[in-house]
Design an enzyme around this catalytic site. Structure first.
Site, PDB file in Angstrom:
ATOM      1  CD  GLN A  76     -43.605  -2.595 -45.305  1.00 44.94           C
ATOM      2  OE1 GLN A  76     -44.045  -3.141 -44.293  1.00 44.94           O
ATOM      3  NE2 GLN A  76     -43.355  -1.488 -45.329  1.00 44.94           N
ATOM      4  NE  ARG A  83     -44.439  -7.603 -35.914  1.00 43.05           N
ATOM      5  CZ  ARG A  83     -45.129  -6.530 -36.425  1.00 43.05           C
ATOM      6  NH1 ARG A  83     -44.473  -5.369 -36.361  1.00 43.05           N
ATOM      7  NH2 ARG A  83     -46.193  -6.562 -36.826  1.00 43.05           N
ATOM      8  CG  HIS A  86     -47.428  -6.459 -41.942  1.00 43.80           C
ATOM      9  ND1 HIS A  86     -46.396  -5.986 -40.842  1.00 43.80           N
ATOM     10  CD2 HIS A  86     -47.294  -5.168 -42.682  1.00 43.80           C
ATOM     11  CE1 HIS A  86     -46.349  -4.694 -40.653  1.00 43.80           C
ATOM     12  NE2 HIS A  86     -46.945  -4.284 -41.965  1.00 43.80           N
ATOM     13  CG  ASN A 110     -48.723  -4.590 -38.654  1.00 44.28           C
ATOM     14  OD1 ASN A 110     -47.982  -4.527 -37.630  1.00 44.28           O
ATOM     15  ND2 ASN A 110     -48.799  -3.888 -39.618  1.00 44.28           N
ATOM     16  CD  GLU A 111     -49.406  -0.530 -38.207  1.00 39.93           C
ATOM     17  OE1 GLU A 111     -49.879  -0.234 -39.231  1.00 39.93           O
ATOM     18  OE2 GLU A 111     -48.580  -0.147 -37.556  1.00 39.93           O
ATOM     19  CG  ASN A 161     -46.776  -1.779 -34.821  1.00 37.53           C
ATOM     20  OD1 ASN A 161     -46.028  -2.481 -34.002  1.00 37.53           O
ATOM     21  ND2 ASN A 161     -47.171  -2.090 -36.218  1.00 37.53           N
ATOM     22  CE1 TYR A 209     -44.972   2.585 -36.816  1.00 37.81           C
ATOM     23  CE2 TYR A 209     -42.843   3.583 -37.706  1.00 37.81           C
ATOM     24  CZ  TYR A 209     -43.538   2.439 -37.496  1.00 37.81           C
ATOM     25  OH  TYR A 209     -43.457   1.467 -38.114  1.00 37.81           O
ATOM     26  CD  GLU A 243     -44.599  -1.639 -37.604  1.00 38.60           C
ATOM     27  OE1 GLU A 243     -44.644  -0.875 -38.085  1.00 38.60           O
ATOM     28  OE2 GLU A 243     -45.087  -2.878 -38.287  1.00 38.60           O
ATOM     29  CD1 TRP A 252     -40.624   0.824 -40.342  1.00 44.19           C
ATOM     30  CD2 TRP A 252     -41.284  -1.239 -40.123  1.00 44.19           C
ATOM     31  NE1 TRP A 252     -41.165   0.362 -41.559  1.00 44.19           N
ATOM     32  CE2 TRP A 252     -41.591  -0.907 -41.100  1.00 44.19           C
ATOM     33  CE3 TRP A 252     -41.574  -2.642 -39.359  1.00 44.19           C
ATOM     34  CZ2 TRP A 252     -41.883  -2.040 -42.223  1.00 44.19           C
ATOM     35  CZ3 TRP A 252     -42.324  -3.415 -40.375  1.00 44.19           C
ATOM     36  CH2 TRP A 252     -42.191  -3.070 -41.697  1.00 44.19           C
ATOM     37  CD  GLU A 258     -43.887   3.225 -45.391  1.00 41.72           C
ATOM     38  OE1 GLU A 258     -43.285   2.370 -45.032  1.00 41.72           O
ATOM     39  OE2 GLU A 258     -44.378   3.982 -44.650  1.00 41.72           O
ATOM     40  CD1 TRP A 259     -46.556   0.170 -45.767  1.00 43.05           C
ATOM     41  CD2 TRP A 259     -47.297  -1.709 -47.242  1.00 43.05           C
ATOM     42  NE1 TRP A 259     -46.556  -1.017 -45.240  1.00 43.05           N
ATOM     43  CE2 TRP A 259     -46.848  -2.054 -46.030  1.00 43.05           C
ATOM     44  CE3 TRP A 259     -47.866  -2.468 -48.276  1.00 43.05           C
ATOM     45  CZ2 TRP A 259     -46.736  -3.638 -45.840  1.00 43.05           C
ATOM     46  CZ3 TRP A 259     -47.873  -3.957 -48.034  1.00 43.05           C
ATOM     47  CH2 TRP A 259     -47.469  -4.278 -46.737  1.00 43.05           C
TER      48      TRP A 259
HETATM   49  C1  GBH Z   1     -46.409   0.871 -40.112  1.00 40.11           C
HETATM   50  O1  GBH Z   1     -47.814   1.503 -39.887  1.00 40.11           O
HETATM   51  C2  GBH Z   1     -46.730  -0.373 -40.687  1.00 40.11           C
HETATM   52  O2  GBH Z   1     -46.798  -1.644 -40.025  1.00 40.11           O
HETATM   53  C3  GBH Z   1     -45.342  -0.633 -41.620  1.00 40.11           C
HETATM   54  O3  GBH Z   1     -45.749  -1.715 -42.410  1.00 40.11           O
HETATM   55  C4  GBH Z   1     -44.754   0.617 -42.234  1.00 40.11           C
HETATM   56  O4  GBH Z   1     -43.829   0.485 -42.954  1.00 40.11           O
HETATM   57  C5  GBH Z   1     -44.625   1.555 -41.316  1.00 40.11           C
HETATM   58  O5  GBH Z   1     -45.563   1.655 -40.341  1.00 40.11           O
HETATM   59  C6  GBH Z   1     -43.995   2.895 -41.810  1.00 40.11           C
HETATM   60  O6  GBH Z   1     -45.053   3.685 -42.312  1.00 40.11           O
HETATM   61  O7  GBH Z   1     -52.705  10.322 -42.561  1.00 40.11           O
HETATM   62  O8  GBH Z   1     -54.473   8.675 -42.950  1.00 40.11           O
HETATM   63  O9  GBH Z   1     -52.505   8.469 -44.101  1.00 40.11           O
HETATM   64  C7  GBH Z   1     -47.688   2.689 -39.132  1.00 40.11           C
HETATM   65  C8  GBH Z   1     -49.106   3.169 -38.757  1.00 40.11           C
HETATM   66  C9  GBH Z   1     -51.018   4.294 -39.747  1.00 40.11           C
HETATM   67  C10 GBH Z   1     -49.025   5.218 -40.198  1.00 40.11           C
HETATM   68  C11 GBH Z   1     -51.527   5.018 -40.631  1.00 40.11           C
HETATM   69  C12 GBH Z   1     -49.351   6.074 -41.408  1.00 40.11           C
HETATM   70  C13 GBH Z   1     -51.217   7.234 -42.128  1.00 40.11           C
HETATM   71  C14 GBH Z   1     -52.425   7.818 -41.860  1.00 40.11           C
HETATM   72  N1  GBH Z   1     -49.567   4.062 -39.966  1.00 40.11           N
HETATM   73  N2  GBH Z   1     -50.823   6.326 -40.917  1.00 40.11           N
HETATM   74  S1  GBH Z   1     -53.010   8.979 -42.931  1.00 40.11           S
END
Ligand code: GBH
Length: 481
Positions: free
Chosen positions: A21, A78, A124, A170-171, A311, A313, A382, A432, A439-440
Protein backbone atom coordinates in the site's frame (compact mmCIF):
# COMPACT_ATOMS: atom_id res chain seq x y z
CA UNK A 1 -18.63 7.64 31.95
CA UNK A 2 -15.09 7.55 30.68
CA UNK A 3 -13.84 10.69 32.39
CA UNK A 4 -11.89 8.67 34.93
CA UNK A 5 -10.68 6.03 32.49
CA UNK A 6 -6.95 5.58 31.95
CA UNK A 7 -4.46 3.42 30.08
CA UNK A 8 -1.40 1.77 31.69
CA UNK A 9 2.03 3.50 31.70
CA UNK A 10 3.57 0.99 29.28
CA UNK A 11 0.73 1.32 26.74
CA UNK A 12 2.22 1.44 23.24
CA UNK A 13 0.70 3.57 20.50
CA UNK A 14 1.58 4.49 16.97
CA UNK A 15 0.50 4.01 13.38
CA UNK A 16 0.25 1.15 10.89
CA UNK A 17 0.85 0.65 7.16
CA UNK A 18 1.39 -2.27 4.77
CA UNK A 19 4.13 -2.84 2.19
CA UNK A 20 2.14 -2.95 -1.05
CA UNK A 21 0.00 0.00 0.00
CA UNK A 22 2.93 2.40 0.51
CA UNK A 23 6.26 1.19 -0.86
CA UNK A 24 6.13 1.48 -4.66
CA UNK A 25 9.51 0.60 -6.23
CA UNK A 26 8.02 -2.69 -7.36
CA UNK A 27 10.83 -3.49 -9.80
CA UNK A 28 13.70 -2.21 -7.76
CA UNK A 29 16.64 -3.93 -6.10
CA UNK A 30 15.54 -7.37 -7.22
CA UNK A 31 11.98 -7.44 -5.82
CA UNK A 32 9.82 -10.14 -7.41
CA UNK A 33 6.13 -9.57 -8.25
CA UNK A 34 3.38 -10.46 -5.78
CA UNK A 35 -0.17 -11.51 -6.58
CA UNK A 36 -1.20 -7.87 -6.12
CA UNK A 37 1.10 -6.68 -8.93
CA UNK A 38 -0.58 -9.22 -11.18
CA UNK A 39 -4.13 -8.54 -9.98
CA UNK A 40 -3.77 -4.76 -10.52
CA UNK A 41 -2.96 -5.38 -14.18
CA UNK A 42 -6.38 -6.98 -14.83
CA UNK A 43 -8.63 -4.26 -16.27
CA UNK A 44 -11.60 -3.37 -14.08
CA UNK A 45 -10.28 -4.78 -10.80
CA UNK A 46 -9.00 -1.54 -9.23
CA UNK A 47 -10.76 1.84 -9.13
CA UNK A 48 -9.20 4.22 -11.64
CA UNK A 49 -6.94 1.43 -12.96
CA UNK A 50 -4.55 2.18 -10.09
CA UNK A 51 -1.59 0.04 -9.02
CA UNK A 52 0.98 0.03 -6.22
CA UNK A 53 3.81 0.76 -8.69
CA UNK A 54 4.62 4.08 -7.00
CA UNK A 55 2.08 4.38 -4.15
CA UNK A 56 3.60 6.65 -1.45
CA UNK A 57 7.10 5.86 -2.70
CA UNK A 58 7.96 4.88 0.86
CA UNK A 59 10.73 2.55 -0.31
CA UNK A 60 12.69 5.71 -1.13
CA UNK A 61 11.33 7.85 1.68
CA UNK A 62 11.89 5.94 4.86
CA UNK A 63 13.43 9.04 6.43
CA UNK A 64 10.38 11.14 5.62
CA UNK A 65 8.11 8.51 7.15
CA UNK A 66 10.21 8.33 10.29
CA UNK A 67 10.18 12.13 10.53
CA UNK A 68 6.38 12.02 10.26
CA UNK A 69 6.15 9.48 13.07
CA UNK A 70 8.32 11.78 15.21
CA UNK A 71 6.13 14.78 14.39
CA UNK A 72 3.09 12.81 15.55
CA UNK A 73 4.91 11.79 18.74
CA UNK A 74 4.33 8.12 17.93
CA UNK A 75 6.09 5.52 20.06
CA UNK A 76 5.62 2.64 17.64
CA UNK A 77 5.26 1.83 13.95
CA UNK A 78 3.60 -1.27 12.54
CA UNK A 79 4.69 -1.98 8.96
CA UNK A 80 4.75 -5.09 6.80
CA UNK A 81 7.56 -6.78 4.94
CA UNK A 82 7.16 -7.68 1.30
CA UNK A 83 7.92 -11.41 1.08
CA UNK A 84 8.86 -11.08 -2.60
CA UNK A 85 11.40 -8.35 -1.81
CA UNK A 86 13.18 -10.74 0.55
CA UNK A 87 12.75 -13.92 -1.53
CA UNK A 88 11.73 -12.78 -5.02
CA UNK A 89 10.37 -16.18 -6.10
CA UNK A 90 9.14 -16.95 -2.59
CA UNK A 91 10.02 -20.64 -2.24
CA UNK A 92 12.14 -22.39 0.38
CA UNK A 93 14.80 -23.32 -2.16
CA UNK A 94 14.74 -20.00 -3.98
CA UNK A 95 17.50 -17.43 -3.47
CA UNK A 96 17.33 -14.70 -0.86
CA UNK A 97 17.62 -11.15 -2.17
CA UNK A 98 20.18 -9.45 0.10
CA UNK A 99 19.25 -5.93 -1.06
CA UNK A 100 15.59 -6.47 -0.24
CA UNK A 101 16.37 -7.90 3.18
CA UNK A 102 18.91 -5.17 3.90
CA UNK A 103 16.32 -2.49 3.15
CA UNK A 104 14.24 -3.67 6.10
CA UNK A 105 17.22 -4.23 8.42
CA UNK A 106 18.28 -0.63 7.78
CA UNK A 107 14.74 0.63 8.27
CA UNK A 108 14.49 -1.14 11.63
CA UNK A 109 17.86 0.36 12.66
CA UNK A 110 16.68 3.83 11.66
CA UNK A 111 13.40 3.45 13.55
CA UNK A 112 15.22 2.30 16.68
CA UNK A 113 17.65 5.17 16.41
CA UNK A 114 14.66 7.52 16.28
CA UNK A 115 13.30 5.90 19.42
CA UNK A 116 10.36 4.23 17.63
CA UNK A 117 9.42 0.63 18.42
CA UNK A 118 8.92 -1.50 15.28
CA UNK A 119 6.05 -4.00 15.05
CA UNK A 120 6.53 -6.18 11.98
CA UNK A 121 3.80 -7.91 9.98
CA UNK A 122 5.29 -10.73 7.92
CA UNK A 123 2.37 -11.00 5.55
CA UNK A 124 -0.19 -8.39 4.51
CA UNK A 125 -1.83 -10.25 1.57
CA UNK A 126 1.11 -10.14 -0.88
CA UNK A 127 1.88 -13.77 -1.80
CA UNK A 128 4.88 -13.99 -4.14
CA UNK A 129 3.34 -14.37 -7.59
CA UNK A 130 5.58 -17.32 -8.46
CA UNK A 131 4.08 -19.37 -5.60
CA UNK A 132 0.59 -18.67 -6.88
CA UNK A 133 1.66 -19.92 -10.32
CA UNK A 134 3.74 -22.84 -9.01
CA UNK A 135 1.17 -24.46 -6.77
CA UNK A 136 -1.79 -22.16 -6.13
CA UNK A 137 -0.38 -20.35 -3.08
CA UNK A 138 -2.27 -21.12 0.15
CA UNK A 139 -4.59 -23.55 -1.68
CA UNK A 140 -1.65 -25.95 -1.29
CA UNK A 141 -1.12 -26.25 2.44
CA UNK A 142 2.07 -28.36 2.51
CA UNK A 143 3.97 -26.21 0.05
CA UNK A 144 2.71 -22.89 1.34
CA UNK A 145 3.46 -23.65 4.98
CA UNK A 146 6.99 -24.85 4.22
CA UNK A 147 7.72 -21.77 2.11
CA UNK A 148 6.24 -19.33 4.62
CA UNK A 149 8.20 -20.87 7.47
CA UNK A 150 11.47 -20.50 5.61
CA UNK A 151 10.66 -16.85 4.80
CA UNK A 152 9.76 -16.18 8.43
CA UNK A 153 13.01 -17.77 9.62
CA UNK A 154 15.07 -15.61 7.24
CA UNK A 155 13.43 -12.49 8.65
CA UNK A 156 13.72 -13.56 12.31
CA UNK A 157 17.41 -14.31 11.75
CA UNK A 158 18.03 -10.90 10.21
CA UNK A 159 15.99 -8.79 12.66
CA UNK A 160 15.06 -10.91 15.64
CA UNK A 161 17.58 -9.33 17.98
CA UNK A 162 16.07 -5.89 17.32
CA UNK A 163 12.36 -6.48 16.79
CA UNK A 164 10.28 -7.62 19.78
CA UNK A 165 6.77 -7.65 18.28
CA UNK A 166 5.90 -9.94 15.38
CA UNK A 167 2.62 -10.42 13.54
CA UNK A 168 2.47 -13.43 11.23
CA UNK A 169 -0.62 -12.74 9.10
CA UNK A 170 -2.77 -9.66 8.65
CA UNK A 171 -6.49 -10.46 8.41
CA UNK A 172 -6.55 -14.01 7.02
CA UNK A 173 -10.32 -13.53 6.62
CA UNK A 174 -9.64 -11.02 3.82
CA UNK A 175 -7.13 -13.25 2.02
CA UNK A 176 -9.58 -16.16 2.22
CA UNK A 177 -12.97 -14.58 1.57
CA UNK A 178 -12.13 -11.57 -0.57
CA UNK A 179 -9.41 -13.46 -2.48
CA UNK A 180 -11.20 -16.82 -2.98
CA UNK A 181 -14.94 -16.20 -2.58
CA UNK A 182 -15.86 -12.62 -3.46
CA UNK A 183 -12.93 -12.28 -5.86
CA UNK A 184 -12.55 -8.61 -5.02
CA UNK A 185 -8.94 -9.04 -3.83
CA UNK A 186 -5.96 -10.89 -5.34
CA UNK A 187 -5.82 -13.57 -6.62
CA UNK A 188 -9.47 -12.83 -7.50
CA UNK A 189 -10.84 -16.37 -7.50
CA UNK A 190 -14.60 -16.80 -7.13
CA UNK A 191 -17.55 -18.95 -8.25
CA UNK A 192 -18.91 -15.86 -10.00
CA UNK A 193 -17.95 -16.51 -13.65
CA UNK A 194 -18.63 -12.89 -14.59
CA UNK A 195 -15.64 -11.97 -12.42
CA UNK A 196 -13.24 -14.86 -12.89
CA UNK A 197 -12.91 -17.97 -15.08
CA UNK A 198 -11.56 -19.91 -12.07
CA UNK A 199 -12.42 -20.48 -8.44
CA UNK A 200 -14.88 -22.26 -6.14
CA UNK A 201 -16.11 -19.89 -3.49
CA UNK A 202 -17.92 -22.65 -1.66
CA UNK A 203 -14.70 -24.56 -0.84
CA UNK A 204 -11.54 -22.57 -1.46
CA UNK A 205 -11.87 -19.93 1.28
CA UNK A 206 -12.07 -22.63 3.95
CA UNK A 207 -9.01 -24.43 2.55
CA UNK A 208 -7.06 -21.18 2.35
CA UNK A 209 -8.03 -20.13 5.89
CA UNK A 210 -6.85 -23.51 7.16
CA UNK A 211 -3.49 -23.17 5.39
CA UNK A 212 -2.96 -19.67 6.76
CA UNK A 213 -3.68 -20.87 10.30
CA UNK A 214 -1.21 -23.74 9.98
CA UNK A 215 1.40 -21.44 8.43
CA UNK A 216 0.89 -19.04 11.36
CA UNK A 217 1.27 -21.86 13.89
CA UNK A 218 4.36 -23.26 12.16
CA UNK A 219 6.06 -19.83 12.06
CA UNK A 220 5.25 -19.28 15.73
CA UNK A 221 6.86 -22.63 16.55
CA UNK A 222 10.03 -21.63 14.71
CA UNK A 223 10.08 -18.32 16.58
CA UNK A 224 9.55 -19.96 19.96
CA UNK A 225 11.99 -22.84 19.37
CA UNK A 226 14.80 -20.91 17.74
CA UNK A 227 14.54 -17.23 18.65
CA UNK A 228 12.34 -16.40 21.60
CA UNK A 229 14.77 -17.45 24.32
CA UNK A 230 17.53 -15.34 22.81
CA UNK A 231 15.47 -12.38 21.59
CA UNK A 232 12.71 -12.26 24.17
CA UNK A 233 10.06 -11.03 21.75
CA UNK A 234 6.43 -11.99 21.20
CA UNK A 235 4.37 -13.12 18.25
CA UNK A 236 0.71 -13.30 17.27
CA UNK A 237 -1.76 -13.03 14.40
CA UNK A 238 -3.95 -10.04 13.48
CA UNK A 239 -7.66 -10.68 12.85
CA UNK A 240 -10.23 -8.26 11.47
CA UNK A 241 -13.76 -8.06 12.72
CA UNK A 242 -16.55 -5.59 13.25
CA UNK A 243 -19.13 -5.41 16.04
CA UNK A 244 -22.61 -6.85 15.43
CA UNK A 245 -25.96 -5.51 16.68
CA UNK A 246 -29.32 -7.18 15.88
CA UNK A 247 -31.36 -5.61 13.07
CA UNK A 248 -34.43 -6.28 15.20
CA UNK A 249 -33.53 -6.69 18.89
CA UNK A 250 -37.01 -8.17 19.51
CA UNK A 251 -36.27 -11.05 17.16
CA UNK A 252 -34.30 -13.86 18.86
CA UNK A 253 -33.06 -15.09 15.47
CA UNK A 254 -31.38 -11.72 14.80
CA UNK A 255 -29.92 -11.65 18.31
CA UNK A 256 -28.49 -15.15 17.83
CA UNK A 257 -27.18 -14.29 14.38
CA UNK A 258 -24.92 -11.59 15.89
CA UNK A 259 -22.70 -14.09 17.67
CA UNK A 260 -22.72 -16.28 14.58
CA UNK A 261 -21.58 -13.33 12.46
CA UNK A 262 -18.60 -12.71 14.75
CA UNK A 263 -17.83 -16.43 14.85
CA UNK A 264 -17.68 -16.64 11.04
CA UNK A 265 -15.54 -13.49 10.84
CA UNK A 266 -13.23 -13.85 13.85
CA UNK A 267 -13.66 -17.15 15.74
CA UNK A 268 -12.99 -19.04 12.48
CA UNK A 269 -9.34 -18.16 13.25
CA UNK A 270 -9.38 -17.31 16.95
CA UNK A 271 -11.18 -20.45 18.20
CA UNK A 272 -8.55 -22.85 16.79
CA UNK A 273 -5.83 -20.65 18.32
CA UNK A 274 -7.44 -20.27 21.76
CA UNK A 275 -9.75 -23.30 21.96
CA UNK A 276 -8.22 -25.84 19.58
CA UNK A 277 -11.25 -26.20 17.30
CA UNK A 278 -13.49 -24.45 14.77
CA UNK A 279 -16.72 -22.87 16.08
CA UNK A 280 -19.72 -25.23 16.19
CA UNK A 281 -21.78 -22.79 14.10
CA UNK A 282 -19.29 -23.13 11.23
CA UNK A 283 -19.02 -26.91 11.47
CA UNK A 284 -22.80 -27.08 11.40
CA UNK A 285 -23.26 -24.90 8.32
CA UNK A 286 -20.21 -25.96 6.29
CA UNK A 287 -20.03 -29.68 7.03
CA UNK A 288 -17.17 -31.38 5.20
CA UNK A 289 -16.32 -28.21 3.28
CA UNK A 290 -14.57 -27.02 6.44
CA UNK A 291 -11.24 -28.87 6.71
CA UNK A 292 -10.79 -31.06 9.78
CA UNK A 293 -7.82 -30.72 12.09
CA UNK A 294 -5.07 -33.31 12.04
CA UNK A 295 -3.46 -33.75 15.47
CA UNK A 296 -0.15 -32.33 14.17
CA UNK A 297 -1.73 -29.21 12.68
CA UNK A 298 -3.91 -28.30 15.62
CA UNK A 299 -0.94 -28.82 17.93
CA UNK A 300 0.83 -26.07 16.00
CA UNK A 301 -2.15 -23.71 16.06
CA UNK A 302 -3.63 -24.20 19.55
CA UNK A 303 -1.93 -21.80 21.98
CA UNK A 304 0.01 -20.00 19.26
CA UNK A 305 -0.77 -16.37 20.22
CA UNK A 306 1.40 -14.37 22.63
CA UNK A 307 -1.07 -11.53 22.02
CA UNK A 308 -4.30 -11.05 20.09
CA UNK A 309 -3.86 -8.60 17.17
CA UNK A 310 -7.14 -6.78 16.60
CA UNK A 311 -8.02 -4.77 13.50
CA UNK A 312 -11.30 -2.96 13.99
CA UNK A 313 -13.21 -0.25 12.14
CA UNK A 314 -16.98 -0.29 12.58
CA UNK A 315 -20.22 -2.08 13.45
CA UNK A 316 -23.09 -3.65 11.50
CA UNK A 317 -26.73 -4.57 11.99
CA UNK A 318 -27.36 -8.27 11.52
CA UNK A 319 -30.52 -9.84 10.15
CA UNK A 320 -30.87 -13.63 10.21
CA UNK A 321 -31.72 -15.35 6.93
CA UNK A 322 -34.45 -17.94 7.10
CA UNK A 323 -33.85 -20.45 4.27
CA UNK A 324 -31.02 -22.93 3.76
CA UNK A 325 -27.63 -21.21 3.52
CA UNK A 326 -26.26 -20.59 0.06
CA UNK A 327 -23.25 -22.78 -0.81
CA UNK A 328 -21.18 -19.67 -1.39
CA UNK A 329 -22.24 -18.01 1.87
CA UNK A 330 -19.30 -17.12 4.12
CA UNK A 331 -21.10 -14.90 6.65
CA UNK A 332 -23.20 -17.44 8.58
CA UNK A 333 -26.51 -17.24 6.71
CA UNK A 334 -27.34 -13.66 7.63
CA UNK A 335 -27.49 -10.21 6.14
CA UNK A 336 -24.95 -7.54 7.09
CA UNK A 337 -26.69 -4.17 7.12
CA UNK A 338 -25.85 -0.56 7.93
CA UNK A 339 -29.26 0.41 9.30
CA UNK A 340 -31.68 -1.33 11.67
CA UNK A 341 -35.40 -2.11 11.59
CA UNK A 342 -36.26 1.42 12.70
CA UNK A 343 -34.24 2.78 9.80
CA UNK A 344 -31.47 4.17 12.03
CA UNK A 345 -27.94 4.17 10.60
CA UNK A 346 -25.28 2.44 12.67
CA UNK A 347 -23.08 5.53 12.26
CA UNK A 348 -22.34 8.42 9.91
CA UNK A 349 -21.40 7.84 6.29
CA UNK A 350 -17.73 7.65 5.20
CA UNK A 351 -16.04 7.16 1.85
CA UNK A 352 -15.91 3.38 2.42
CA UNK A 353 -19.28 1.73 1.67
CA UNK A 354 -18.70 -0.80 4.48
CA UNK A 355 -17.55 1.64 7.17
CA UNK A 356 -19.89 3.58 9.46
CA UNK A 357 -18.26 4.38 12.81
CA UNK A 358 -19.73 3.19 16.11
CA UNK A 359 -17.24 3.59 18.96
CA UNK A 360 -19.43 1.81 21.50
CA UNK A 361 -19.18 -1.26 19.25
CA UNK A 362 -15.39 -1.18 19.72
CA UNK A 363 -15.79 -1.34 23.50
CA UNK A 364 -18.34 -4.15 23.19
CA UNK A 365 -16.17 -6.21 20.83
CA UNK A 366 -13.12 -5.79 23.08
CA UNK A 367 -15.21 -7.20 25.93
CA UNK A 368 -16.63 -10.01 23.75
CA UNK A 369 -13.13 -11.11 22.68
CA UNK A 370 -11.75 -10.77 26.17
CA UNK A 371 -14.52 -12.98 27.58
CA UNK A 372 -14.39 -15.62 24.87
CA UNK A 373 -10.61 -15.98 24.81
CA UNK A 374 -9.75 -15.82 28.49
CA UNK A 375 -8.68 -12.20 28.81
CA UNK A 376 -5.74 -12.28 26.39
CA UNK A 377 -3.36 -9.38 25.97
CA UNK A 378 -4.85 -7.42 23.05
CA UNK A 379 -2.93 -5.22 20.64
CA UNK A 380 -5.16 -3.07 18.47
CA UNK A 381 -3.11 -3.27 15.28
CA UNK A 382 -5.44 -1.12 13.13
CA UNK A 383 -8.25 1.35 13.70
CA UNK A 384 -9.22 4.34 11.58
CA UNK A 385 -11.63 5.81 9.08
CA UNK A 386 -12.03 7.32 5.65
CA UNK A 387 -14.04 10.50 5.15
CA UNK A 388 -16.90 11.00 2.72
CA UNK A 389 -15.65 13.02 -0.25
CA UNK A 390 -12.23 13.73 1.27
CA UNK A 391 -10.43 13.22 -2.02
CA UNK A 392 -12.45 16.01 -3.66
CA UNK A 393 -11.92 18.66 -0.97
CA UNK A 394 -9.66 21.67 -1.48
CA UNK A 395 -6.40 21.12 0.38
CA UNK A 396 -7.01 23.46 3.32
CA UNK A 397 -10.29 21.69 4.10
CA UNK A 398 -8.83 18.26 3.54
CA UNK A 399 -6.10 18.93 6.09
CA UNK A 400 -8.70 19.95 8.68
CA UNK A 401 -10.02 16.39 9.12
CA UNK A 402 -12.23 16.96 12.16
CA UNK A 403 -14.34 13.88 11.32
CA UNK A 404 -11.29 11.58 11.54
CA UNK A 405 -10.04 13.38 14.66
CA UNK A 406 -13.41 12.83 16.33
CA UNK A 407 -13.35 9.19 15.28
CA UNK A 408 -10.02 8.72 17.05
CA UNK A 409 -11.27 10.57 20.16
CA UNK A 410 -14.38 8.40 20.35
CA UNK A 411 -12.63 5.11 19.64
CA UNK A 412 -9.73 5.74 22.02
CA UNK A 413 -12.23 6.82 24.71
CA UNK A 414 -14.10 3.55 24.16
CA UNK A 415 -10.87 1.57 24.40
CA UNK A 416 -9.83 3.29 27.63
CA UNK A 417 -13.28 2.48 29.06
CA UNK A 418 -12.86 -1.16 28.03
CA UNK A 419 -9.51 -1.22 29.84
CA UNK A 420 -10.60 0.65 32.95
CA UNK A 421 -14.22 -0.37 33.42
CA UNK A 422 -14.48 -3.76 31.69
CA UNK A 423 -11.11 -5.27 32.63
CA UNK A 424 -10.01 -5.79 29.02
CA UNK A 425 -6.24 -6.23 28.82
CA UNK A 426 -5.64 -3.95 25.84
CA UNK A 427 -1.99 -2.84 25.67
CA UNK A 428 -1.30 -1.25 22.29
CA UNK A 429 -3.05 0.76 19.59
CA UNK A 430 -1.95 1.49 16.01
CA UNK A 431 -3.96 4.02 14.01
CA UNK A 432 -4.67 3.18 10.38
CA UNK A 433 -2.92 4.80 8.75
CA UNK A 434 0.23 6.93 8.93
CA UNK A 435 -0.29 7.91 5.29
CA UNK A 436 -2.98 8.08 2.66
CA UNK A 437 -2.14 5.03 0.58
CA UNK A 438 -3.20 2.43 -1.98
CA UNK A 439 -6.59 1.33 -0.65
CA UNK A 440 -6.65 -2.01 -2.53
CA UNK A 441 -9.65 -2.33 -4.89
CA UNK A 442 -10.59 1.30 -4.12
CA UNK A 443 -7.26 2.54 -5.47
CA UNK A 444 -6.28 6.05 -4.35
CA UNK A 445 -9.78 7.54 -4.25
CA UNK A 446 -10.26 6.56 -0.60
CA UNK A 447 -7.88 8.06 1.92
CA UNK A 448 -7.23 6.65 5.39
CA UNK A 449 -4.12 8.61 6.37
CA UNK A 450 -3.46 11.07 9.17
CA UNK A 451 -1.02 12.42 6.59
CA UNK A 452 -2.10 13.75 3.20
CA UNK A 453 -0.10 12.35 0.28
CA UNK A 454 -0.07 14.45 -2.89
CA UNK A 455 0.12 11.79 -5.59
CA UNK A 456 0.35 14.44 -8.32
CA UNK A 457 3.29 16.26 -6.75
CA UNK A 458 6.11 13.91 -5.95
CA UNK A 459 4.18 12.11 -3.17
CA UNK A 460 4.60 15.14 -0.94
CA UNK A 461 3.41 14.47 2.61
CA UNK A 462 1.46 16.98 4.73
CA UNK A 463 0.14 16.04 8.20
CA UNK A 464 -3.61 16.50 8.69
CA UNK A 465 -5.19 17.71 11.92
CA UNK A 466 -5.69 14.12 13.13
CA UNK A 467 -1.93 13.48 12.97
CA UNK A 468 -1.37 16.05 15.68
CA UNK A 469 -4.30 15.34 17.98
CA UNK A 470 -4.04 11.56 18.36
CA UNK A 471 -0.89 11.95 20.52
CA UNK A 472 -2.66 14.49 22.73
CA UNK A 473 -5.46 12.01 23.31
CA UNK A 474 -3.00 9.34 24.43
CA UNK A 475 -1.12 11.80 26.62
CA UNK A 476 -4.30 12.34 28.55
CA UNK A 477 -5.05 8.64 29.00
CA UNK A 478 -1.69 7.00 29.61
CA UNK A 479 -0.78 7.06 33.30
CA UNK A 480 2.63 8.49 34.10
CA UNK A 481 4.94 5.74 35.29
C1 GBH B 1 -7.91 -3.18 6.74
O1 GBH B 1 -8.92 -4.14 6.55
C2 GBH B 1 -6.66 -3.60 5.99
O2 GBH B 1 -5.80 -4.35 6.83
C3 GBH B 1 -5.91 -2.43 5.41
O3 GBH B 1 -4.94 -2.89 4.53
C4 GBH B 1 -6.87 -1.48 4.74
O4 GBH B 1 -6.25 -0.44 4.09
C5 GBH B 1 -7.80 -0.94 5.82
O5 GBH B 1 -8.50 -1.99 6.39
C6 GBH B 1 -8.85 0.05 5.32
O6 GBH B 1 -9.72 -0.59 4.44
O7 GBH B 1 -18.32 -5.34 2.26
O8 GBH B 1 -17.42 -7.52 1.72
O9 GBH B 1 -16.40 -5.54 0.85
C7 GBH B 1 -10.14 -3.82 7.18
C8 GBH B 1 -11.12 -4.97 7.15
C9 GBH B 1 -12.59 -6.26 5.89
C10 GBH B 1 -12.72 -3.91 5.75
C11 GBH B 1 -13.39 -6.37 4.63
C12 GBH B 1 -13.49 -4.00 4.48
C13 GBH B 1 -14.99 -5.26 3.21
C14 GBH B 1 -16.19 -6.10 3.39
N1 GBH B 1 -11.84 -5.03 5.91
N2 GBH B 1 -14.27 -5.21 4.48
S1 GBH B 1 -17.14 -6.13 1.93
Amino acid sequence: MGSTSTLPPDFLWGFATASYQIEGAVNEDGRGPSIWDTFCKIPGKIAGGATGDVACDSYHRTHEDIALLKTCGAQAYRFSISWSRVIPLGGRNDPINPKGLQHYVKFVDDLLEAGITPLITLFHWDVPDELEKRYGGPLNKEEFVADFVRYARVVFEAMGSKVKHWITFNEPWCSSVLGYNVGQFAPGRTSDRTKSPVGDGSREPWIVGHSLLVAHGAAVKVYRDEFKARDGGEIGITLNGDWAEPWDPENPADVEACDRKIEFAISWFADPIYHGKYPDSMVKQLGDRLPTWSPEDIALVHGSNDFYGMNHYCANYIKARTGEPDLNDTAGNLEILLSNKKGEWVGPETQSPWLRPSAIGFRKLLKWLSDRYGRPKIYVTENGTSLKGENDLPLDQLLDDEFRTQYFRDYIDAMADAYTLDGVNVRAYMGWSLLDNFEWAEGYETRFGVTYVDYENDQKRIPKKSAKTIGEIFNRYIQKA
